[in-house]
Motif scaffolding. Structure first.
Motif, PDB file in Angstrom:
ATOM      1  N   ALA A 257      -2.475   2.446   5.829  1.00  0.00           N
ATOM      2  CA  ALA A 257      -2.881   3.006   4.539  1.00  0.00           C
ATOM      3  C   ALA A 257      -4.353   2.744   4.267  1.00  0.00           C
ATOM      4  O   ALA A 257      -5.023   3.542   3.617  1.00  0.00           O
ATOM      5  CB  ALA A 257      -2.035   2.408   3.425  1.00  0.00           C
ATOM      6  N   ILE A 258      -4.866   1.639   4.749  1.00  0.00           N
ATOM      7  CA  ILE A 258      -6.271   1.315   4.525  1.00  0.00           C
ATOM      8  C   ILE A 258      -7.157   2.328   5.231  1.00  0.00           C
ATOM      9  O   ILE A 258      -8.189   2.721   4.728  1.00  0.00           O
ATOM     10  CB  ILE A 258      -6.599  -0.119   5.029  1.00  0.00           C
ATOM     11  CG1 ILE A 258      -5.757  -1.131   4.265  1.00  0.00           C
ATOM     12  CG2 ILE A 258      -8.080  -0.419   4.880  1.00  0.00           C
ATOM     13  CD1 ILE A 258      -5.954  -2.551   4.732  1.00  0.00           C
TER      14      ILE A 258
ATOM     15  N   LYS B  95      -3.797   4.430  -4.881  1.00  0.00           N
ATOM     16  CA  LYS B  95      -3.846   5.363  -3.754  1.00  0.00           C
ATOM     17  C   LYS B  95      -3.213   6.703  -4.141  1.00  0.00           C
ATOM     18  O   LYS B  95      -3.643   7.766  -3.714  1.00  0.00           O
ATOM     19  CB  LYS B  95      -3.090   4.747  -2.561  1.00  0.00           C
ATOM     20  CG  LYS B  95      -3.619   5.180  -1.227  1.00  0.00           C
ATOM     21  CD  LYS B  95      -2.828   4.531  -0.113  1.00  0.00           C
ATOM     22  CE  LYS B  95      -1.692   5.430   0.309  1.00  0.00           C
ATOM     23  NZ  LYS B  95      -0.682   4.936   1.136  1.00  0.00           N
TER      24      LYS B  95
ATOM     25  N   ALA C 230      -1.264  -2.073  -4.435  1.00  0.00           N
ATOM     26  CA  ALA C 230      -2.380  -1.312  -3.868  1.00  0.00           C
ATOM     27  C   ALA C 230      -1.924   0.118  -3.603  1.00  0.00           C
ATOM     28  O   ALA C 230      -2.645   0.910  -3.019  1.00  0.00           O
ATOM     29  CB  ALA C 230      -2.867  -1.973  -2.582  1.00  0.00           C
ATOM     30  N   ALA C 231      -0.697   0.429  -4.053  1.00  0.00           N
ATOM     31  CA  ALA C 231      -0.117   1.757  -3.791  1.00  0.00           C
ATOM     32  C   ALA C 231      -0.399   2.739  -4.912  1.00  0.00           C
ATOM     33  O   ALA C 231      -0.639   3.920  -4.661  1.00  0.00           O
ATOM     34  CB  ALA C 231       1.391   1.632  -3.583  1.00  0.00           C
TER      35      ALA C 231
ATOM     36  N   PHE D 229       0.822  -1.210   0.000  1.00  0.00           N
ATOM     37  CA  PHE D 229       0.000   0.000   0.000  1.00  0.00           C
ATOM     38  C   PHE D 229       0.856   1.261   0.000  1.00  0.00           C
ATOM     39  O   PHE D 229       0.391   2.330  -0.329  1.00  0.00           O
ATOM     40  CB  PHE D 229      -0.869   0.056   1.267  1.00  0.00           C
ATOM     41  CG  PHE D 229      -2.065  -0.834   1.211  1.00  0.00           C
ATOM     42  CD1 PHE D 229      -3.221  -0.426   0.570  1.00  0.00           C
ATOM     43  CD2 PHE D 229      -2.041  -2.089   1.809  1.00  0.00           C
ATOM     44  CE1 PHE D 229      -4.335  -1.242   0.529  1.00  0.00           C
ATOM     45  CE2 PHE D 229      -3.147  -2.910   1.774  1.00  0.00           C
ATOM     46  CZ  PHE D 229      -4.298  -2.490   1.126  1.00  0.00           C
ATOM     47  N   GLU D 230       2.091   1.123   0.471  1.00  0.00           N
ATOM     48  CA  GLU D 230       2.904   2.316   0.690  1.00  0.00           C
ATOM     49  C   GLU D 230       3.855   2.569  -0.463  1.00  0.00           C
ATOM     50  O   GLU D 230       3.965   3.685  -0.932  1.00  0.00           O
ATOM     51  CB  GLU D 230       3.709   2.157   1.978  1.00  0.00           C
ATOM     52  CG  GLU D 230       2.862   1.683   3.136  1.00  0.00           C
ATOM     53  CD  GLU D 230       2.560   2.751   4.154  1.00  0.00           C
ATOM     54  OE1 GLU D 230       3.518   3.224   4.766  1.00  0.00           O
ATOM     55  OE2 GLU D 230       1.381   3.106   4.323  1.00  0.00           O
TER      56      GLU D 230
ATOM     57  N   LEU E 269      -9.877   1.879  -3.126  1.00  0.00           N
ATOM     58  CA  LEU E 269      -9.776   0.642  -2.370  1.00  0.00           C
ATOM     59  C   LEU E 269     -11.142   0.153  -1.909  1.00  0.00           C
ATOM     60  O   LEU E 269     -11.907   0.863  -1.288  1.00  0.00           O
ATOM     61  CB  LEU E 269      -8.875   0.823  -1.157  1.00  0.00           C
ATOM     62  CG  LEU E 269      -8.751  -0.438  -0.327  1.00  0.00           C
ATOM     63  CD1 LEU E 269      -8.060  -1.535  -1.114  1.00  0.00           C
ATOM     64  CD2 LEU E 269      -8.035  -0.157   0.951  1.00  0.00           C
TER      65      LEU E 269
END
Ligand SMILES: Nc1ncnc2c1ncn2[C@@H]1O[C@H](COP(=O)(O)OP(=O)(O)O)[C@@H](O)[C@H]1O
Ligand SMILES: [Mg+2]
Length: 243
Positions: free
Chosen positions: A140-141, A97, A93-94, A61-62, A112
């Motif tokens: 991050a979520i 975002k 998943a970054a 995520f980061e 997300l």
């Protein structure tokens, strides 16, 4: 009968954990920025795949996957080679975002959504027959959710999915040192079956790293702090720690 243990792939850590993580459990790794959470995840998956032949899935995520692959190179961990051998899947998943399009095979393309994330984890896990999953990071979520009930529900869902998939998983989260809370939403440690806290603190004018492994529901007086270092070989926990 004692539980099956999964080696963490981090020198010095298995013995502290009585042989490693308990197979099939979900471990929370807490720490502030720069404490080593991403390296911890990468090392767990890289050594898991190369030393123990246990394929893994990394949900990032980061950092975008290309940044992750680049950073891993400084430790001589060739993530791309593992991906090509079907020993590793990185789920991007970054990018979404950061509103950047992703050209990764596994990615969350829109905002997300926990159901889409769960599907991607399921698909990736099946693809390489993953035994290990790392999620970096839960903090991050939280950005996508306004109320804490939604965050709790999401984290709970994720943790349940990981247990159903029968993988041994590591989820990271930022830990605010200032507040009394030990994790960002005050919930992560309740869904995980074990907690490892990473610290970076100034002692005698020097920045020192240490970790504390906490088994849930274990008495707090059994907690010990172990110094560790980050070098070109990744994380190494010092023997004879336990200050
Ligand atoms: N090759 C290296 N040798 C020593 N320390 C390193 C090396 N690479 C990164 N680090 C240290 O690791 C830390 C970053 O770790 P990282 O896992 O990205 O932290 P986090 O994800 O918790 O923010 C930094 O403090 C950096 O100084
Ligand atoms: Mg990180």
């Amino acid at each position: 009968m004692s539980a099956t243990r999964v080696s963490t792939g981090i020198p010095g850590l298995d013995s502290i954990l009585h042989g490693g993580f308990i197979k099939g459990t979900n471990i929370l790794v807490l720490g502030g920025t720069g404490t080593g959470k991403t390296i911890f995840c990468t090392q767990y998956l890289y050594n898991g795949a190369t030393i123990y032949n246990e394929p893994g899935v990394f949900v990032t995520f980061e950092e975008r996957p290309k940044e992750l692959r680049l950073e891993a190179k400084q430790f001589n961990w060739d993530l791309r080679a593992l991906e090509e051998k079907n020993k590793l899947v990185i789920i991007d998943a970054a990018s979404s975002k950061a509103s950047i399009p992703s050209d990764e095979a596994y990615a969350i393309h829109r905002d997300l959504d926990m159901n889409i994330l769960a599907q991607e984890i399921y698909r990736a896990t099946r693809k390489v027959d993953a035994q290990r999953v790392a999620i970096d990071s839960l903090s991050a979520i939280g950005i996508k959710f306004e109320d804490s009930t939604a965050i709790r529900t999401s984290i709970y869902k994720l943790s349940t999915l990981l247990r159903e998939l029968n993988v041994t998983s590591v989820m990271t989260s930022e830990m605010p040192y200032e507040s009394g809370q030990t994790s960002r939403f005050g919930v992560e440690e309740y869904v995980a079956q074990g907690v490892i806290m990473l610290y970076l603190r100034e002692e005698d004018g020097e920045l020192r790293r240490s970790l504390v492994a906490q088994k849930l529901r274990a008495s707090s007086h059994s907690l010990r702090r172990y110094p560790f270092e980050v070098s070109s070989r990744g994380i190494t926990v010092m023997p004879g720690g336990g200050l």
